[in-house]
Design a protein around this motif. Sequence first.
Motif, PDB file in Angstrom:
ATOM      1  N   PRO A   7       0.955  -1.344  -0.031  1.00 45.11           N
ATOM      2  CA  PRO A   7       0.034   0.043  -0.168  1.00 45.11           C
ATOM      3  C   PRO A   7       0.856   1.334   0.053  1.00 45.11           C
ATOM      4  CG  PRO A   7       0.026  -1.029   2.154  1.00 45.11           C
ATOM      5  CD  PRO A   7       0.930  -1.912   1.221  1.00 45.11           C
ATOM      6  N   GLY A   8       0.228   2.295  -0.393  1.00 39.47           N
ATOM      7  CA  GLY A   8       0.903   3.490  -0.454  1.00 39.47           C
ATOM      8  C   GLY A   8       1.277   4.109   1.094  1.00 39.47           C
ATOM      9  N   PRO A   9       1.819   5.357   1.356  1.00 38.10           N
ATOM     10  CA  PRO A   9       2.321   5.852   2.772  1.00 38.10           C
ATOM     11  C   PRO A   9       1.495   5.633   3.764  1.00 38.10           C
ATOM     12  CG  PRO A   9       2.945   7.220   0.867  1.00 38.10           C
ATOM     13  CD  PRO A   9       2.245   6.377   0.312  1.00 38.10           C
ATOM     14  N   GLY A  10       0.147   5.913   3.504  1.00 35.59           N
ATOM     15  CA  GLY A  10      -0.922   5.818   4.337  1.00 35.59           C
ATOM     16  C   GLY A  10      -1.279   4.385   4.865  1.00 35.59           C
ATOM     17  N   GLY A  11      -0.693   3.352   4.154  1.00 33.95           N
ATOM     18  CA  GLY A  11      -1.161   1.986   4.717  1.00 33.95           C
ATOM     19  C   GLY A  11      -2.650   1.625   4.765  1.00 33.95           C
ATOM     20  N   VAL A  12      -2.933   0.534   5.221  1.00 34.25           N
ATOM     21  CA  VAL A  12      -4.278   0.126   5.034  1.00 34.25           C
ATOM     22  C   VAL A  12      -4.844   0.071   6.371  1.00 34.25           C
ATOM     23  CG1 VAL A  12      -6.008  -1.842   4.517  1.00 34.25           C
ATOM     24  CG2 VAL A  12      -3.726  -1.349   2.990  1.00 34.25           C
TER      25      VAL A  12
ATOM     26  N   ALA B 207     -15.990  -9.302   1.910  1.00 37.74           N
ATOM     27  CA  ALA B 207     -15.219  -8.865   2.766  1.00 37.74           C
ATOM     28  C   ALA B 207     -13.584  -8.731   2.565  1.00 37.74           C
ATOM     29  CB  ALA B 207     -15.077  -9.597   4.255  1.00 37.74           C
ATOM     30  N   LEU B 208     -12.866  -7.940   2.701  1.00 40.33           N
ATOM     31  CA  LEU B 208     -11.343  -7.641   2.524  1.00 40.33           C
ATOM     32  C   LEU B 208     -10.863  -7.833   3.727  1.00 40.33           C
ATOM     33  CD1 LEU B 208     -11.529  -4.247   0.122  1.00 40.33           C
ATOM     34  CD2 LEU B 208     -11.545  -6.796  -0.642  1.00 40.33           C
ATOM     35  N   ARG B 209      -9.819  -8.514   3.839  1.00 37.02           N
ATOM     36  CA  ARG B 209      -8.840  -8.743   4.826  1.00 37.02           C
ATOM     37  C   ARG B 209      -7.437  -8.633   4.239  1.00 37.02           C
ATOM     38  NH1 ARG B 209     -11.327 -10.787   9.205  1.00 37.02           N
ATOM     39  NH2 ARG B 209      -9.694 -12.069   9.689  1.00 37.02           N
ATOM     40  N   VAL B 210      -6.616  -8.242   5.336  1.00 38.44           N
ATOM     41  CA  VAL B 210      -5.082  -8.127   4.919  1.00 38.44           C
ATOM     42  C   VAL B 210      -4.369  -8.800   6.120  1.00 38.44           C
ATOM     43  CG1 VAL B 210      -5.078  -6.127   3.551  1.00 38.44           C
ATOM     44  CG2 VAL B 210      -4.804  -5.951   6.100  1.00 38.44           C
ATOM     45  N   GLN B 211      -3.111  -9.225   5.681  1.00 35.80           N
ATOM     46  CA  GLN B 211      -2.103  -9.904   6.558  1.00 35.80           C
ATOM     47  C   GLN B 211      -0.609  -9.478   6.118  1.00 35.80           C
ATOM     48  OE1 GLN B 211      -1.427 -14.179   4.565  1.00 35.80           O
ATOM     49  NE2 GLN B 211      -1.884 -14.204   6.761  1.00 35.80           N
ATOM     50  N   TYR B 212       0.371  -9.320   7.347  1.00 33.62           N
ATOM     51  CA  TYR B 212       1.496  -9.036   6.722  1.00 33.62           C
ATOM     52  C   TYR B 212       1.765 -10.179   5.960  1.00 33.62           C
ATOM     53  CZ  TYR B 212       1.723  -5.201   9.686  1.00 33.62           C
ATOM     54  OH  TYR B 212       1.486  -3.800  10.537  1.00 33.62           O
ATOM     55  N   ARG B 213       2.809 -10.095   4.989  1.00 34.59           N
ATOM     56  CA  ARG B 213       3.128 -11.027   4.064  1.00 34.59           C
ATOM     57  C   ARG B 213       3.692 -12.279   4.736  1.00 34.59           C
ATOM     58  NH1 ARG B 213       5.705  -9.184  -1.302  1.00 34.59           N
ATOM     59  NH2 ARG B 213       4.064  -7.805  -1.438  1.00 34.59           N
ATOM     60  N   GLU B 214       3.170 -13.576   4.745  1.00 29.85           N
ATOM     61  CA  GLU B 214       3.408 -14.822   5.315  1.00 29.85           C
ATOM     62  C   GLU B 214       3.148 -14.773   6.725  1.00 29.85           C
ATOM     63  OE1 GLU B 214       7.293 -16.296   3.865  1.00 29.85           O
ATOM     64  OE2 GLU B 214       6.921 -15.347   1.811  1.00 29.85           O
ATOM     65  N   ALA B 215       2.614 -13.977   7.152  1.00 35.00           N
ATOM     66  CA  ALA B 215       1.949 -13.988   8.837  1.00 35.00           C
ATOM     67  C   ALA B 215       0.904 -14.739   8.891  1.00 35.00           C
ATOM     68  CB  ALA B 215       1.866 -12.515   9.270  1.00 35.00           C
ATOM     69  N   ASP B 216       0.574 -15.154  10.274  1.00 38.90           N
ATOM     70  CA  ASP B 216      -0.582 -15.991  10.326  1.00 38.90           C
ATOM     71  C   ASP B 216      -2.044 -15.211  10.673  1.00 38.90           C
ATOM     72  OD1 ASP B 216       0.962 -18.356  10.261  1.00 38.90           O
ATOM     73  OD2 ASP B 216       1.426 -18.188  12.484  1.00 38.90           O
ATOM     74  N   GLU B 217      -1.657 -14.015  11.080  1.00 43.00           N
ATOM     75  CA  GLU B 217      -2.966 -13.267  11.552  1.00 43.00           C
ATOM     76  C   GLU B 217      -3.638 -12.443  10.393  1.00 43.00           C
ATOM     77  OE1 GLU B 217      -0.001 -12.534  13.002  1.00 43.00           O
ATOM     78  OE2 GLU B 217      -0.173 -14.018  14.586  1.00 43.00           O
ATOM     79  N   TRP B 218      -4.921 -12.326  10.238  1.00 43.65           N
ATOM     80  CA  TRP B 218      -5.665 -11.610   9.305  1.00 43.65           C
ATOM     81  C   TRP B 218      -6.395 -10.596   9.777  1.00 43.65           C
ATOM     82  CZ3 TRP B 218      -5.117 -12.104   4.133  1.00 43.65           C
ATOM     83  CH2 TRP B 218      -4.422 -13.272   3.475  1.00 43.65           C
ATOM     84  N   TYR B 219      -6.447  -9.480   9.302  1.00 40.98           N
ATOM     85  CA  TYR B 219      -6.990  -8.386   9.939  1.00 40.98           C
ATOM     86  C   TYR B 219      -8.243  -7.802   8.748  1.00 40.98           C
ATOM     87  CZ  TYR B 219      -2.924  -8.301  12.669  1.00 40.98           C
ATOM     88  OH  TYR B 219      -1.855  -8.837  13.314  1.00 40.98           O
ATOM     89  N   ALA B 220      -9.381  -7.516   9.369  1.00 36.18           N
ATOM     90  CA  ALA B 220     -10.408  -6.995   8.465  1.00 36.18           C
ATOM     91  C   ALA B 220      -9.925  -5.428   8.053  1.00 36.18           C
ATOM     92  CB  ALA B 220     -11.911  -6.831   9.401  1.00 36.18           C
ATOM     93  N   VAL B 221     -10.333  -5.171   6.840  1.00 34.64           N
ATOM     94  CA  VAL B 221     -10.187  -3.823   6.375  1.00 34.64           C
ATOM     95  C   VAL B 221     -11.138  -3.100   6.549  1.00 34.64           C
ATOM     96  CG1 VAL B 221      -9.885  -2.430   4.272  1.00 34.64           C
ATOM     97  CG2 VAL B 221      -8.597  -4.708   4.276  1.00 34.64           C
TER      98      VAL B 221
END
Length: 132
Positions: A60-65, A89-103
Motif C-alpha cells: 500500500p501507499g504511505p498511508g497503509g491500510v 469482505a476484504l482482509r489483509v495480513q503481513y506477508r506470510e504471517a498467520d493473523e488476518w485483519y479486517a479492512v
Amino acid sequence: MGEQAVTGEAGAAPAPKPDAGTAPQPNAGAAPGPEASTAPEPDAGAAGGGAASRTADIVPGPGGVMTDEVGVVTGELTLRTEYADGQVALRVQYREADEWYAVTGGRAPLADPAGLDAVHTIAVGLLDRPEG
C-alpha cells in the motif's frame, strides 16, 4: 458477407453461443497477474454456502491500510477478498504471517458470487500503491 471468429484448437467443439442457455462470463479466459490467485480458496472463517476467496500480494501507499483490529498496517501485505453468504469482505495480513485483519469499511453485500473477481481486482487496484 459474414465473418466468424475462430478460436480454440482444430477439431475442437465450438463454444456455445450466449443464447444457448449459458450466460456470458465477464473476463472469461483473462489471464490473472502473476501475484494474483484467481482460483477459489477454502475459507476457514466463512460458514457454508459458496465460500470463496482471492488473494494478491500488495504494497500500500504511505498511508497503509486501516484495519478494525490493529489500526494501520503498512509494508508488504497480502490482500484476501472473501465471499460468503451474500457478503464480500476484504482482509489483509503481513506477508506470510498467520493473523488476518479486517479492512475497515471493506465489507459489502454481493448478490452474485460471480462478482468476486471484479471486486478483488478493484480492491487490488485501489490498495496496491508501491510507488506511493
